[in-house]
Design an enzyme around this catalytic site. Structure first.
Site, PDB file in Angstrom:
ATOM      1  CB  ALA A  87      -0.958  -0.098   1.421  1.00 11.90           C
ATOM      2  CB  CYS A 144       0.624 -12.965  -1.891  1.00 13.78           C
ATOM      3  SG  CYS A 144       0.012 -11.444  -1.499  1.00 13.78           S
ATOM      4  NE  ARG A 148     -28.714 -24.176 -17.577  1.00 13.05           N
ATOM      5  CZ  ARG A 148     -27.924 -25.168 -18.260  1.00 13.05           C
ATOM      6  NH1 ARG A 148     -27.261 -24.823 -19.347  1.00 13.05           N
ATOM      7  NH2 ARG A 148     -28.027 -26.269 -17.961  1.00 13.05           N
TER       8      ARG A 148
END
Ligand code: FAD
Length: 446
Positions: free
Chosen positions: A13, A44, A443
């Site tokens: 950041a 990470c 669906r």
């Protein structure tokens, strides 16, 4: 003097913000304080360094302090900001190398102090051979221990994504591995039915999974870890990694009365401004707005840290940039099993007072007849009354996980089930079945 921007925290950041400001403005002095020895490193990637897939820790460094300095950013390593003096608009810095405390004035300040591992305060926690994994130095210490002590039995405390990635690393190194989770299931970011698939994958790879097993103590011998004590019994271990979540480093902000939000994270608006004019915050120390919940949450991830850092930098560079917020997307894997989620889980939707319907699809990552097709299960969630998509979870083989991005995009756009089902998604047998599994799951609900 020149206008001065001070950054606290030299990783994702903070350095995204610094670099962005530098791109837009050459007339600002930028000072970045970092209490550690590295800048712009990839937390990470640590599990994959421990696994041995990444050979050198230096490969995890995206930008060295020297590279940032060449870019006109005054990086001060091993220097911790220990206080903020808002009245005088100064930070109080402690140079750990020179053992010198000094003040540095600022016009604008970015708090990018990240998070720290949540502690597990139980007897024996100080034993040698127990690690957390939240920094290059910690990863080096763990890798050194593995090389030097040649442990045979590993325990991972915490069944979230970091715990699972560490379990993969231990298995890759051939250690007998037990994953110990205090809660009812591994991967609490998934609903129990989907987490079950992850547990199955762990067990298939010979990881012993214990749930509802809060750690009570660590048993030691000669100051070294010997076993993990849980209500389920004693689990012999000669190396342990604890990964039970993180807490925001928000003490500086709290001590000066800045507003904090969920879990004490520094509260920011969509421009990454804190409650105090001229003070900004980004990344794991800050909260972030959640587009589906309509409120701010603590959801610390590298992807968000980079975005919030960029937003800070754009605004400080004279633009007007706003972060639209997250939808709660995350992905990880255990070996060949990919695990992803976006939006709200069933539990989160119910807590938010939404009536939710769910549909599952069991399908394949490629056309079933195509070589290399592997299994995947999708759970899709929608709001009962409106048909609006609320989230999805995916567990499956290689190629399954990143399909979550289609759903994340749909959530950001506020699509309904009907709109989602007829999206013009790419199809050919090597890539997916004719109806993509995420659409098949949708669906089921339409
Ligand atoms: P940090 O990376 O924590 O950096 C903060 C920096 O501030 C640190 O260098 C710290 O030393 C410094 N600092 C703190 N306080 C002070 C002070 N007072 N003075 C000076 N310096 C200070 N995210 C993903 O999106 N995907 C992943 O796959 C992923 N995997 C991860 C795996 C692991 C093992 C870990 C630990 C994290 C993972 N994350 C992942 C999370 C990601 O790493 C973080 O969200 C990201 O690093 C946050 O960036 P940051 O700059 O906000 O904070």
């Amino acid at each position: 003097r020149k206008e001065r921007l001070v950054i606290v925290g030299g990783d994702a950041a903070g350095m995204s913000a610094a670099s962005q400001v530098r791109r837009l403005r050459s007339d600002v002095e930028i000072i970045a304080f970092e209490r550690g020895a590295f800048t712009s490193y990839a937390l990470c990637g640590l599990p994959y360094y421990v696994a041995g897939y990444v050979a050198e820790w230096s490969q995890l460094i995206a930008r060295t302090p020297e590279a940032h300095r060449r870019n006109g950013i005054d990086v001060r390593l091993r220097t911790e900001v220990i206080g903020l003096d808002l009245a005088r608009r100064e930070v109080i810095a402690l140079d750990h190398e020179q053992r010198r405390e000094y003040r540095e004035p600022f016009d604008q300040l970015v708090l990018a102090t990240g998070a720290r591992p949540r502690e597990l305060a139980v007897p024996g926690r100080d034993a040698a051979g127990i690690f957390t994994l939240h920094g290059i130095e910690e990863a080096q210490a763990l890798v050194d221990w593995l090389a030097r002590e040649r442990p045979q039995r590993a325990a991972v405390v915490g069944g979230g994504y970091i715990g699972i990635e560490i379990a993969e690393a231990f298995r890759a190194r051939g250690l007998a591995t037990t994953l110990i989770e205090a809660g009812e299931q591994v991967m609490p970011m998934l609903d129990p039915d989907m987490a079950e698939l992850v547990e199955r994958a762990l067990r298939e790879e010979q990881v012993t999974v214990l749930t509802k097993a809060p750690v009570e103590a660590f048993a030691t011998r000669g100051g070294r870890i010997r076993a993990v004590i849980t209500p389920a019994g004693e689990i012999a271990a000669d190396v342990v990694v604890i990964g039970i979540g993180v807490e925001p480093n928000s003490e500086l902000a709290r001590a000066t009365g800045l507003v904090v939000g969920e879990r004490n994270a520094v509260h920011v608006d969509d421009r990454c401004r804190t409650s105090e004019p001229g003070i900004w915050a980004a990344g794991d120390c800050a909260d972030v707005s959640h587009r589906l919940l309509g409120r701010s949450v603590y959801f610390p991830l590298g992807t968000t840290a980079n975005k919030q850092g960029r937003i800070c930098g754009l605004n400080l560079g004279g633009r007007d940039a706003r972060f639209p917020g997250i939808v709660g997307t995350a992905i990880t894997r255990f070996g060949d099993t990919e695990i992803a989620r976006t939006g709200l889980s069933e539990r989160e939707a119910r807590v938010a007072g939404l009536s939710v319907i769910t549909g599952h699809a069991r399908s394949t990552t490629r056309s079933g007849y195509f070589p290399g097709a592997s299994w995947m299960t999708v759970k899709m969630l929608a709001e009962e009354s409106t048909g609006r998509l609320l989230g999805a979870q995916i567990v499956g083989g290689p190629g399954a996980g990143k399909r979550i991005d289609t759903v994340a995009t749909a959530l950001s756009a506020g699509l309904t089930l009907e709109e989602f089902i007829y999206l013009d998604l790419a199809y050919a047998p090597p890539f997916s079945p004719v109806w993509d599994p995420v659409v098949v799951a949708a669906r089921k609900l339409a």
